[in-house]
Design an enzyme around this catalytic site. Structure first.
Site, PDB file in Angstrom:
ATOM      1  N   LYS A  54       3.387   4.333 -11.319  1.00 51.15           N
ATOM      2  CA  LYS A  54       2.240   3.422 -11.178  1.00 51.15           C
ATOM      3  C   LYS A  54       1.993   2.630 -12.467  1.00 51.15           C
ATOM      4  CE  LYS A  54       0.967   4.548  -6.858  1.00 51.15           C
ATOM      5  NZ  LYS A  54       1.069   3.630  -5.720  1.00 51.15           N
ATOM      6  N   VAL A  96       4.159   7.536 -14.138  1.00 45.27           N
ATOM      7  CA  VAL A  96       5.107   6.549 -14.674  1.00 45.27           C
ATOM      8  C   VAL A  96       5.355   5.455 -13.630  1.00 45.27           C
ATOM      9  CG1 VAL A  96       7.434   6.195 -15.563  1.00 45.27           C
ATOM     10  CG2 VAL A  96       6.200   8.301 -16.123  1.00 45.27           C
ATOM     11  N   VAL A 119      -9.344   9.298  -2.468  1.00 45.10           N
ATOM     12  CA  VAL A 119      -9.594   9.070  -1.044  1.00 45.10           C
ATOM     13  C   VAL A 119      -9.037  10.208  -0.182  1.00 45.10           C
ATOM     14  CG1 VAL A 119      -9.214   7.438   0.840  1.00 45.10           C
ATOM     15  CG2 VAL A 119      -9.383   6.595  -1.513  1.00 45.10           C
ATOM     16  N   TYR A 133       4.695  10.289 -10.807  1.00 43.19           N
ATOM     17  CA  TYR A 133       3.758   9.366 -10.155  1.00 43.19           C
ATOM     18  C   TYR A 133       3.081   8.449 -11.183  1.00 43.19           C
ATOM     19  CZ  TYR A 133      -0.244   8.090  -7.111  1.00 43.19           C
ATOM     20  OH  TYR A 133      -1.187   7.424  -6.362  1.00 43.19           O
ATOM     21  N   ASN A 178       0.816  -1.223   0.000  1.00 46.68           N
ATOM     22  CA  ASN A 178       0.000   0.000   0.000  1.00 46.68           C
ATOM     23  C   ASN A 178       0.848   1.270   0.000  1.00 46.68           C
ATOM     24  OD1 ASN A 178      -2.335   1.881   0.952  1.00 46.68           O
ATOM     25  ND2 ASN A 178      -0.800   1.990   2.590  1.00 46.68           N
TER      26      ASN A 178
HETATM   27  N1  LIG Z   1      -5.534   8.822  -1.602  1.00 48.91           N
HETATM   28  C1  LIG Z   1      -5.865   8.663  -2.867  1.00 48.91           C
HETATM   29  O1  LIG Z   1      -6.758   9.356  -3.396  1.00 48.91           O
HETATM   30  C2  LIG Z   1      -5.162   7.629  -3.710  1.00 48.91           C
HETATM   31  C3  LIG Z   1      -5.565   7.498  -5.038  1.00 48.91           C
HETATM   32  C4  LIG Z   1      -4.949   6.538  -5.835  1.00 48.91           C
HETATM   33  C5  LIG Z   1      -3.958   5.744  -5.287  1.00 48.91           C
HETATM   34  N2  LIG Z   1      -3.555   5.914  -3.986  1.00 48.91           N
HETATM   35  C6  LIG Z   1      -2.491   5.042  -3.487  1.00 48.91           C
HETATM   36  O2  LIG Z   1      -2.871   4.515  -2.233  1.00 48.91           O
HETATM   37  C7  LIG Z   1      -1.707   4.224  -1.437  1.00 48.91           C
HETATM   38  C8  LIG Z   1      -1.868   4.819  -0.053  1.00 48.91           C
HETATM   39  O3  LIG Z   1      -1.999   6.212  -0.215  1.00 48.91           O
HETATM   40  P1  LIG Z   1      -2.651   7.180   0.881  1.00 48.91           P
HETATM   41  O4  LIG Z   1      -3.587   8.047   0.154  1.00 48.91           O
HETATM   42  O5  LIG Z   1      -3.097   6.416   2.061  1.00 48.91           O
HETATM   43  O6  LIG Z   1      -1.353   8.059   1.225  1.00 48.91           O
HETATM   44  P2  LIG Z   1      -0.809   8.709   2.594  1.00 48.91           P
HETATM   45  O7  LIG Z   1      -1.911   9.007   3.515  1.00 48.91           O
HETATM   46  O8  LIG Z   1       0.103   9.789   2.129  1.00 48.91           O
HETATM   47  O9  LIG Z   1       0.041   7.502   3.217  1.00 48.91           O
HETATM   48  C9  LIG Z   1       1.131   6.975   2.537  1.00 48.91           C
HETATM   49  C10 LIG Z   1       1.799   5.933   3.410  1.00 48.91           C
HETATM   50  O10 LIG Z   1       2.952   5.426   2.689  1.00 48.91           O
HETATM   51  C11 LIG Z   1       4.073   5.479   3.561  1.00 48.91           C
HETATM   52  N3  LIG Z   1       5.313   5.663   2.800  1.00 48.91           N
HETATM   53  C12 LIG Z   1       5.624   6.655   1.951  1.00 48.91           C
HETATM   54  N4  LIG Z   1       6.865   6.501   1.466  1.00 48.91           N
HETATM   55  C13 LIG Z   1       7.355   5.364   2.031  1.00 48.91           C
HETATM   56  C14 LIG Z   1       8.585   4.659   1.937  1.00 48.91           C
HETATM   57  N5  LIG Z   1       9.597   5.099   1.168  1.00 48.91           N
HETATM   58  N6  LIG Z   1       8.726   3.528   2.656  1.00 48.91           N
HETATM   59  C15 LIG Z   1       7.721   3.057   3.436  1.00 48.91           C
HETATM   60  N7  LIG Z   1       6.547   3.689   3.577  1.00 48.91           N
HETATM   61  C16 LIG Z   1       6.355   4.830   2.883  1.00 48.91           C
HETATM   62  C17 LIG Z   1       3.812   6.665   4.477  1.00 48.91           C
HETATM   63  O11 LIG Z   1       4.612   6.544   5.641  1.00 48.91           O
HETATM   64  P3  LIG Z   1       4.791   7.783   6.683  1.00 48.91           P
HETATM   65  O12 LIG Z   1       3.487   7.920   7.394  1.00 48.91           O
HETATM   66  O13 LIG Z   1       5.922   7.339   7.526  1.00 48.91           O
HETATM   67  O14 LIG Z   1       5.128   8.996   5.843  1.00 48.91           O
HETATM   68  C18 LIG Z   1       2.316   6.521   4.725  1.00 48.91           C
HETATM   69  O15 LIG Z   1       2.066   5.609   5.779  1.00 48.91           O
HETATM   70  C19 LIG Z   1      -0.514   4.796  -2.220  1.00 48.91           C
HETATM   71  O16 LIG Z   1       0.139   3.762  -2.903  1.00 48.91           O
HETATM   72  C20 LIG Z   1      -1.180   5.760  -3.205  1.00 48.91           C
HETATM   73  O17 LIG Z   1      -0.411   5.944  -4.372  1.00 48.91           O
HETATM   74  C21 LIG Z   1      -4.143   6.831  -3.191  1.00 48.91           C
END
Ligand SMILES: NC(=O)c1ccc[n+]([C@@H]2O[C@H](COP(=O)([O-])OP(=O)(O)OC[C@H]3O[C@@H](n4cnc5c(N)ncnc54)[C@H](OP(=O)(O)O)[C@@H]3O)[C@@H](O)[C@H]2O)c1
Length: 278
Positions: A196, A194, A223, A192, A91
């Protein structure tokens, strides 16, 4: 007969969708479950331990996708402690949502979302339950190939694409972006996208190479998290965002593997379906 304990590994549970996935697993009622819950700090977010059902064991682990030794250490530890892993949910991810990002931000994006996530898959493939183990790679609609120029799309979609060739494609993008010439060369403006698109491509390659496993990628929708809120007010809650990853990890998906899975719209809160890569 005693129920078999399921083993899951989830990355990025500190906040956002990862935390919602963890909370859901903590209250899981389907039987014994061990969850290796990774954060960069190696500690669990507040309150989760208290929400845990007695038959669910959550083990906090330290992991940075940019630190290969932390990935290898986690896989070695899990291999020592468990007979097999049922589910790996990749994730964790980063998104720098702006027109121009620095070289360091591009490196963070590619190392976290692409190289680090691929390394997680490779480290855990030998210990996934076979047949039947699952990998869920959390992707994004931003990774669909429609954002790339038509001449680049078949290179990602080639049925015989290898990991080495995919690596070459990502390095080609990186070099073009370092020169400021990526958009002219047909790449999307966001690293981003590229990262994904490449994640979706290695999902297809690994699924082809491991026919006994179910390996898929998905878009959780748009989200309300730190990441999602950069682009405006998102329509979905983190709990709704956790729905598709959890369905691909534990739900009834038949023999679906090597697919990109999402709802028709990023605001829908259903469990989604297979979508085209384009
Ligand atoms: N939110 C959306 O609308 C959305 C849409 C499409 C896809 N996504 C995908 O959903 C996933 C979760 O996103 P989210 O929205 O929940 O994002 P978020 O709230 O920003 O959380 C991201 C998480 O990833 C961790 N992380 C970031 N870089 C890391 C690294 N180098 N090593 C280990 N952990 C790392 C962060 O850790 P820290 O807390 O320590 O910083 C955090 O726990 C991601 O893959 C994102 O691309 C999200």
């Amino acid at each position: 007969m005693a129920q078999q304990t399921r083993v899951a590994v989830v990355t990025g549970v500190n906040r956002g969708i990862g935390l919602a996935i963890l909370r859901q697993l903590a209250s899981d009622s389907a039987g014994p479950l061990v969850v290796y819950a990774s954060t960069r700090a190696g500690t669990l977010p507040e309150g989760v331990a208290e929400e845990c059902q007695p038959h669910v064991k959550i083990l906090p682990v330290r992991l940075s996708l940019r630190d290969p030794s932390s990935i290898d250490a986690l896989a070695s530890r899990v291999a020592k402690e468990q007979a097999a892993v049922d589910v790996l949910i990749n994730n964790a991810g980063v998104y720098y949502y702006r027109e121009r990002i620095s070289d360091a931000e591009r490196a963070d994006t590619l190392e976290t979302n692409y190289w680090g996530t691929l390394r997680m898959c490779q480290a855990f493939l030998p210990i996934l339950r076979n047949p039947g183990g699952r990998i869920v790679n959390v992707s994004s609609q931003a990774g669909r190939l429609r954002w790339l120029a038509p001449h680049l799309r078949p290179r990602f979609l080639a049925r015989d694409l290898t990991l080495e060739e995919l690596d070459g494609l990502v390095r080609e993008y990186d070099a073009a972006a370092a020169r400021g010439g990526e958009v002219k060369a047909g790449w999307p403006p966001m690293a981003y996208s590229v990262s994904k698109a490449a994640l979706n491509a290695f999902t297809r390659i690994l699924a082809r190479e491991h026919p006994g496993l179910l390996i898929n990628s998905c878009c959780p929708g748009w989200v309300k998290t730190d990441l999602g809120a950069q682009a405006g007010p998102p329509p979905k809650t983190p709990e709704e965002g956790a729905r598709i990853p959890l369905h691909l990890a534990f739900g009834e998906i038949g023999d679906t593997s090597g697919q990109y899975w999402a709802n028709d719209s990023t605001g829908d809160s259903g469990i989604g379906k297979v979508q085209p890569a384009l």
